[in-house]
Design a protein around this motif. Structure first.
Motif, mmCIF file in Angstrom:
data_model
loop_
_atom_site.group_PDB
_atom_site.id
_atom_site.type_symbol
_atom_site.label_atom_id
_atom_site.label_comp_id
_atom_site.label_asym_id
_atom_site.label_seq_id
_atom_site.Cartn_x
_atom_site.Cartn_y
_atom_site.Cartn_z
ATOM 1 N N GLU A 161 64.504 79.306 -19.708
ATOM 2 C CA GLU A 161 64.130 80.193 -18.536
ATOM 3 C C GLU A 161 64.557 79.474 -17.262
ATOM 4 O O GLU A 161 65.002 80.272 -16.194
ATOM 5 N N ILE A 162 64.507 78.300 -17.221
ATOM 6 C CA ILE A 162 65.129 77.630 -15.985
ATOM 7 C C ILE A 162 66.669 77.805 -15.860
ATOM 8 O O ILE A 162 67.203 78.142 -14.713
ATOM 9 N N VAL A 163 67.492 77.861 -16.916
ATOM 10 C CA VAL A 163 68.864 78.117 -16.704
ATOM 11 C C VAL A 163 69.084 79.701 -16.349
ATOM 12 O O VAL A 163 69.557 80.025 -15.514
ATOM 13 N N ARG A 164 68.261 80.605 -16.970
ATOM 14 C CA ARG A 164 68.308 81.840 -16.433
ATOM 15 C C ARG A 164 67.944 82.182 -15.072
ATOM 16 O O ARG A 164 68.699 82.751 -14.411
ATOM 17 N N ALA A 165 67.182 81.535 -14.679
ATOM 18 C CA ALA A 165 66.651 81.510 -13.136
ATOM 19 C C ALA A 165 67.814 81.117 -12.348
ATOM 20 O O ALA A 165 68.119 81.460 -11.332
ATOM 21 N N TYR A 166 68.102 79.789 -12.663
ATOM 22 C CA TYR A 166 69.226 79.035 -11.997
ATOM 23 C C TYR A 166 70.534 80.103 -11.933
ATOM 24 O O TYR A 166 71.273 80.116 -10.680
ATOM 25 N N GLU A 167 71.062 80.601 -12.939
ATOM 26 C CA GLU A 167 72.154 81.535 -12.873
ATOM 27 C C GLU A 167 72.095 82.552 -12.027
ATOM 28 O O GLU A 167 72.777 83.041 -11.035
ATOM 29 N N LYS A 168 70.818 83.308 -11.905
ATOM 30 C CA LYS A 168 70.383 84.332 -11.076
ATOM 31 C C LYS A 168 70.531 83.898 -9.767
ATOM 32 O O LYS A 168 70.827 84.607 -8.723
ATOM 33 N N TYR A 169 69.690 82.861 -9.229
ATOM 34 C CA TYR A 169 69.799 82.435 -7.955
ATOM 35 C C TYR A 169 71.135 81.998 -7.235
ATOM 36 O O TYR A 169 71.307 82.496 -6.337
ATOM 37 N N LYS A 170 71.992 81.533 -8.298
ATOM 38 C CA LYS A 170 73.415 81.350 -7.879
ATOM 39 C C LYS A 170 74.077 82.608 -7.542
ATOM 40 O O LYS A 170 74.904 82.601 -6.650
ATOM 41 N N LYS A 171 73.930 83.379 -8.668
ATOM 42 C CA LYS A 171 74.827 84.553 -8.352
ATOM 43 C C LYS A 171 74.483 85.341 -7.209
ATOM 44 O O LYS A 171 75.257 85.873 -6.410
ATOM 45 N N ASP A 172 72.810 85.509 -6.819
ATOM 46 C CA ASP A 172 72.449 86.191 -5.906
ATOM 47 C C ASP A 172 72.900 85.314 -4.231
ATOM 48 O O ASP A 172 73.242 86.292 -3.522
ATOM 49 N N ALA A 173 73.132 84.238 -4.235
ATOM 50 C CA ALA A 173 73.001 83.520 -3.212
ATOM 51 C C ALA A 173 74.658 83.690 -2.854
ATOM 52 O O ALA A 173 75.227 83.919 -1.846
ATOM 53 N N VAL A 174 75.682 83.517 -3.934
ATOM 54 C CA VAL A 174 77.084 83.721 -3.504
ATOM 55 C C VAL A 174 77.201 85.140 -3.117
ATOM 56 O O VAL A 174 78.038 85.509 -2.093
ATOM 57 N N ALA A 175 76.331 86.235 -3.758
ATOM 58 C CA ALA A 175 76.786 87.759 -3.290
ATOM 59 C C ALA A 175 76.231 87.830 -1.796
ATOM 60 O O ALA A 175 76.793 88.598 -1.120
ATOM 61 N N GLY A 176 75.348 86.902 -1.491
ATOM 62 C CA GLY A 176 74.979 87.155 -0.037
ATOM 63 C C GLY A 176 75.511 86.307 1.070
ATOM 64 O O GLY A 176 75.219 86.217 2.213
ATOM 65 N N GLY A 177 76.419 85.486 0.527
ATOM 66 C CA GLY A 177 77.206 84.792 1.445
ATOM 67 C C GLY A 177 76.630 83.058 1.618
ATOM 68 O O GLY A 177 76.730 82.369 2.541
ATOM 69 N N TYR A 178 75.619 82.897 0.448
ATOM 70 C CA TYR A 178 74.910 81.727 0.749
ATOM 71 C C TYR A 178 75.486 80.577 -0.787
ATOM 72 O O TYR A 178 76.236 81.223 -1.164
ATOM 73 N N ASN A 179 74.998 79.529 -0.492
ATOM 74 C CA ASN A 179 75.617 78.370 -1.641
ATOM 75 C C ASN A 179 74.200 77.823 -1.987
ATOM 76 O O ASN A 179 73.279 77.477 -0.915
ATOM 77 N N ILE A 180 73.989 77.741 -3.394
ATOM 78 C CA ILE A 180 73.175 76.881 -3.702
ATOM 79 C C ILE A 180 73.316 75.460 -4.102
ATOM 80 O O ILE A 180 74.598 75.209 -4.251
ATOM 81 N N ASN A 181 72.509 74.482 -4.158
ATOM 82 C CA ASN A 181 72.790 73.188 -4.020
ATOM 83 C C ASN A 181 73.873 72.813 -5.267
ATOM 84 O O ASN A 181 73.306 73.066 -6.476
ATOM 85 N N PRO A 182 74.966 72.112 -4.992
ATOM 86 C CA PRO A 182 75.843 71.827 -6.351
ATOM 87 C C PRO A 182 75.189 70.772 -7.268
ATOM 88 O O PRO A 182 75.853 70.567 -8.580
#
Lengths: 93, 170
Positions: free
Chosen positions: B11-32
């Motif tokens: 569940e964590i990996v699924r949510a992590y991938e989604k946050y990452k994808k949405d962030a990039v699509a909106g011009g943001y970055n999540i913590n590496p």
């Protein structure tokens, strides 16, 4: 109130107000554990109603922003946030 | 078992991938720092199930949506904090400089006003004398998007924040 105690060597009276969901709070607990010091901690987000309000009032006394982690040392000094160098210095470690 | 331990790794990996994808699509970055970030995402998932909305894992939610609206992730303070400090308060979102390792992530001050001040601000907002434009202007408090129409959109077309994150701007 469910204050948890962690055994260790005595470096003063350490009271950590934290959130169970927070990464900086987790890092602060890890630091204290790695330093091997004795401390108490309270997860304020796990409290309800009156107890939660009491805990908020305690944190606000030291840190009006009521942000976490708030570490109170010897009832006299307060460090807000995961500040490794400040914590080590305050504990003289 | 604590709430944090009750979330499955999948569940964590699924949510992590989604946050990452949405962030990039909106011009943001999540913590590496993937391990740290997954910890924050576990906190968001816990808050989602505890309160019914994903409030900031590093701030104390009161469990009342109206009081917590400004700290539902992405919070109202993210953009300003990323510009000023290189990361938002919980450090889920970071600047390009942090992403590229040119700036460290540090513990940052709280930009959210204290509870007493927030109450005063809410009272003041009601007192404002709106100008006489043909249409009111609505502002997304998450990303700053502005639109002139009778009411705010259901979902922000830019950052996808919901209608309740809009304020009347003019």
């Amino acid at each position: 109130m469910n204050i948890e105690h962690v055994q260790g060597k005595k470096a003063g009276k350490l009271m950590l107000y934290a959130l169970s969901t927070c990464g900086h709070c987790r890092n602060t607990r890890k630091l204290l554990t790695d330093l091997g010091v004795e401390y108490d901690y309270l997860y304020v987000d796990l409290l309800q109603g009156q107890e939660k309000e009491q805990a908020i009032a305690m944190v606000e006394k030291w840190n009006p922003d009521c942000s976490f982690p708030t570490l109170v040392i010897n009832d006299s000094k307060c460090i807000v946030g995961f500040k490794e160098a400040d914590i080590k210095e305050a504990l003289k470690l | 078992m604590s709430e944090m331990d009750s979330i499955s790794p999948q569940e964590i990996v699924r949510a992590y991938e989604k946050y990452k994808k949405d962030a990039v699509a909106g011009g943001y970055n999540i913590n590496p720092d993937a391990e740290f970030t997954k910890g924050l995402i576990s906190g968001l998932l816990v808050n989602q199930s505890r309160y019914g909305y994903p409030s900031c894992p590093c701030r104390l939610a009161m469990g009342n949506k109206q009081d917590d609206l400004d700290i539902i992730c992405p919070c109202d303070y993210r953009d300003g904090d990323v510009v000023k400090y290189g990361a938002c308060y919980c450090a889920l979102y970071v600047s390009q400089a942090v992403l590229e390792g040119r700036q460290p992530v540090q513990s940052i001050p709280e930009s959210r006003p204290p509870r007493a001040e927030r109450k005063k601000q809410a009272a003041r907002a009601v007192d404002l004398d709106w100008s006489k434009l043909p249409l009111p202007v609505w502002r997304c408090k998450v990303c700053g998007y502005l639109c002139a129409r009778d009411g705010p959109p259901e979902v922000c077309p830019i950052c996808k924040a919901k209608k309740d994150r809009f304020e009347r701007f003019i």
